[in-house]
Design an enzyme around this catalytic site. Structure first.
Site, PDB file in Angstrom:
ATOM      1  N   TYR A  53      13.729  12.413   7.341  1.00  0.00           N
ATOM      2  CA  TYR A  53      12.369  11.992   7.016  1.00  0.00           C
ATOM      3  C   TYR A  53      12.295  10.478   6.857  1.00  0.00           C
ATOM      4  CZ  TYR A  53      11.066  16.855   5.960  1.00  0.00           C
ATOM      5  OH  TYR A  53      10.796  18.202   6.024  1.00  0.00           O
ATOM      6  N   SER A 232       4.375  23.472   6.162  1.00  0.00           N
ATOM      7  CA  SER A 232       3.161  23.371   6.979  1.00  0.00           C
ATOM      8  C   SER A 232       2.125  24.417   6.584  1.00  0.00           C
ATOM      9  CB  SER A 232       3.498  23.510   8.473  1.00  0.00           C
ATOM     10  OG  SER A 232       2.465  22.980   9.274  1.00  0.00           O
ATOM     11  N   LEU A 234      -0.827  24.139   5.620  1.00  0.00           N
ATOM     12  CA  LEU A 234      -2.164  23.830   6.119  1.00  0.00           C
ATOM     13  C   LEU A 234      -2.161  23.590   7.626  1.00  0.00           C
ATOM     14  CD1 LEU A 234      -3.648  21.540   3.310  1.00  0.00           C
ATOM     15  CD2 LEU A 234      -4.148  23.947   3.797  1.00  0.00           C
ATOM     16  N   GLY A 237      -2.641  20.159   8.458  1.00  0.00           N
ATOM     17  CA  GLY A 237      -3.939  19.715   7.964  1.00  0.00           C
ATOM     18  C   GLY A 237      -5.129  20.322   8.668  1.00  0.00           C
ATOM     19  N   LEU A 239      -6.192  23.357   8.785  1.00  0.00           N
ATOM     20  CA  LEU A 239      -6.906  24.372   8.010  1.00  0.00           C
ATOM     21  C   LEU A 239      -7.800  23.778   6.916  1.00  0.00           C
ATOM     22  CD1 LEU A 239      -4.064  27.016   7.883  1.00  0.00           C
ATOM     23  CD2 LEU A 239      -6.337  27.371   8.880  1.00  0.00           C
TER      24      LEU A 239
END
Length: 344
Positions: A53, A232, A234, A237, A239
């Site tokens: 990350y 994940s 959502l 994002g 949703l």
């Protein structure tokens, strides 16, 4: 905040986990620290990161997210308040990382030392294998093909390396990510037969657009105490409804990075519109409805939320207080039956 036991360990983790993969790309160090401060104010004790990350991964940002967490630990002295999860790269052609990451004993040992240094800690609570070394259906891949099995690091070698880390005290518990039912079964078999460390979690994608976890892994997660850490939730994002109608909000993830198209299929967009309408019909925030659905599944240990703004973070955390009515759940299932698998 509700807490749940991590696998068969003695660790109790918050139902909401603080995801971090935007830190160092979309979020600055100061913003990352602000998010961690607020998460602790809301009694979230579970943070998830990875050596690769932020995402999208780039050689020049490799390890930066872990570094931000490390500076927060150093500044606040709050390491003992956090159950910290990180991950080691799976097989990849990223030559900038150990000449090409693999899940071999040598590489895992090297990777954990790097993570410990960046995180400014001497132990990791949950060390996860980011994806398998073998060829399998990760990240929505369909069909099935096998790479040269002579060039695959065996699960036994990987698990023995993790077992060494547990015995050395550098890692408390271990988990897998982007795994399959066969992979989970094999880790459990080797642990049982060889007396090696046992996996306590599986971190896979799970959201209203991708409920494939329910088919082969949900029962295993529930019955074998290898609970899901849902990532994940959502669907990048989507949703939340913020991309509906072709909208491209400034600074939003799918606006900035065109590579993220997994949840942008025609059926995916149609399903999102229907889920958003369900939320609005019941007077709910679409993102909170989608998160609440994940929170209450019996095979989920923790829901990994991510946010680039404090308003998003606060709203996402508030989802743990929302209980969906039977009417809402029925409407969600009706949409699911119309779009059972809109996105791979």
């Amino acid at each position: 905040m509700e807490y749940r036991r991590l696998g068969r360990s003695d660790l109790e983790v918050s139902r909401i986990c603080l995801g971090t993969m935007t830190w160092g790309e979309q979020n600055s160090e100061a913003q990352a620290h602000e998010q961690m401060d607020y998460a602790r104010e809301r009694d979230i004790n579970f943070f998830d990161v990875a050596e690769m990350y932020p995402v999208p991964p780039r050689p020049e940002t490799y390890g930066r997210t872990e570094e931000y967490i490390g500076t927060w630990f150093a500044k606040t002295g709050r390491r003992d308040e956090v159950i910290l999860a990180t991950k080691v790269f799976g097989r990849s052609d990223r030559k900038d990382v150990r000449g090409g990451p693999r899940l071999s004993r040598e590489q895992i040992k090297a990777a954990v030392e790097g993570s410990l240094k960046r995180l400014q800690t001497d132990y990791i609570d949950l060390y996860q294998l980011h994806w398998p070394d073998r060829s399998t259906n990760t990240f929505g891949k369909l069909g099935y093909s096998v790479i040269d099995e002579d060039d695959v690091v065996t699960i036994e070698e990987t698990l023995r390396a993790c077992d060494e880390l547990v015995r050395e005290g550098k890692v408390r518990r271990i988990g897998v990510s982007n795994e399959t039912p066969w992979g989970v079964s094999e880790y459990l078999r080797l642990s049982r037969e060889e007396g090696l460390a046992r996996i306590d979690s599986i971190q896979n994608p799970y959201n209203l657009l991708n409920r494939s976890f329910e088919v082969g892994l949900a029962e295993m997660a529930y019955r074998e105490d290898v609970g899901l850490l849902a990532y994940s939730p959502l669907a990048m994002g989507t949703l939340s409804g913020k991309y509906s109608g072709g909208a491209k909000p400034e600074g939003a993830r799918l606006t900035l990075f065109e590579r993220f198209k997994r949840y942008s299929t025609d059926n995916g967009k149609a399903a999102v519109d229907e889920y958003v309408q369900v939320a609005r019909d019941h007077g709910l925030d679409p993102a909170q409805m989608a998160l609440s659905y994940i929170n209450d599944r019996p095979f989920v240990t923790s829901n990994i939320i991510g946010a680039t703004t404090m308003d998003q973070l606060k709203s996402n955390i508030d989802s743990h207080e929302l209980v969906l009515s039977s009417a809402v759940l029925a409407d969600i299932e009706a949409v699911h039956h119309r779009y059972p698998y809109p996105c791979p």
